[in-house]
Design a protein around this motif. Structure first.
Motif, mmCIF file in Angstrom:
data_model
loop_
_atom_site.group_PDB
_atom_site.id
_atom_site.type_symbol
_atom_site.label_atom_id
_atom_site.label_comp_id
_atom_site.label_asym_id
_atom_site.label_seq_id
_atom_site.Cartn_x
_atom_site.Cartn_y
_atom_site.Cartn_z
ATOM 1 N N ARG A 111 0.845 -1.110 -0.106
ATOM 2 C CA ARG A 111 -0.097 0.243 -0.093
ATOM 3 C C ARG A 111 1.006 1.189 -0.093
ATOM 4 N NH1 ARG A 111 -3.911 -2.362 4.527
ATOM 5 N NH2 ARG A 111 -5.402 -3.602 3.141
ATOM 6 N N GLU A 114 2.213 1.851 -3.440
ATOM 7 C CA GLU A 114 1.233 2.244 -4.262
ATOM 8 C C GLU A 114 0.926 3.806 -4.271
ATOM 9 O OE1 GLU A 114 -2.229 -0.144 -3.799
ATOM 10 O OE2 GLU A 114 -1.119 -2.058 -4.875
ATOM 11 N N ARG A 115 0.926 3.964 -2.849
ATOM 12 C CA ARG A 115 0.685 5.663 -2.607
ATOM 13 C C ARG A 115 1.833 6.412 -3.068
ATOM 14 N NH1 ARG A 115 -0.765 4.556 2.296
ATOM 15 N NH2 ARG A 115 1.260 4.600 3.296
ATOM 16 N N ARG A 118 1.748 6.800 -6.788
ATOM 17 C CA ARG A 118 0.689 7.861 -7.062
ATOM 18 C C ARG A 118 1.200 9.317 -6.803
ATOM 19 N NH1 ARG A 118 -3.132 6.580 -3.443
ATOM 20 N NH2 ARG A 118 -3.173 4.343 -3.869
#
Length: 165
Positions: A111, A114-115, A118
């Motif tokens: 996670r 992924e953050r 982004r």
């Protein structure tokens, strides 16, 4: 005279009991006294089991037939694994299983990655800002080099035109 490494049994030939000897209790494998002791033990166990049956009628917690000394002595072993059978109606569907520490850390790591990616795409991280600044500088240098090449080319063309005249 030596017989070598492997020697025969000191008892000699084996003697097997016949079925008739076994039934009569005169076989060499099982002496008569043993049969008498076993019969006495069975009588004692039957008497105790009759007493326990009256107790078990009031307490119906043990349906399993006890083995060995368990029939004589009631032992509560805390290490003994008791079978846990769950029925489908007893299961709680809303209850989720707990993840292990490694699984939980792996999910958190995914996670976070992924953050970060982004934010990287949006240009909000330090590394993304540095990359964008570097790209802007490279673009500027390339534009300057392209202008310089065009000026040199124009100067060469002008010399060629002057040389022809």
């Amino acid at each position: 005279m030596g017989r070598g490494k492997f020697k025969g049994k000191p008892t000699g030939q084996r003697r097997f009991s016949s079925a008739a000897e076994i039934l009569a209790g005169t076989s060499a494998a099982r002496p008569r006294s043993f049969k008498q002791k076993e019969a006495e033990y069975e009588e004692d166990v039957e008497e105790e089991s009759e007493e326990e049956e009256s107790e078990e009628e009031s307490e119906d917690d043990s349906d399993v037939k006890k083995k060995g000394h368990e029939a004589l002595i009631e032992v509560d072993n805390p290490n003994r694994a008791k079978p846990k059978t769950l029925k489908a109606r007893d299961l709680d569907a809303s209850k989720t299983t707990e993840l292990s520490r490694r699984e939980r850390e792996e999910l958190e790591k995914q996670r976070a990655h992924e953050r970060y990616m982004r934010l990287q795409e949006q240009g909000k991280t330090e590394q993304a800002r540095k990359d964008l600044d570097r790209l802007a500088l490279i673009r500027q240098q390339r534009e300057e080099a392209a202008k310089k090449r065009e000026e040199e080319k124009a100067a060469r063309d002008a010399k060629k035109v002057d040389a022809r005249k």
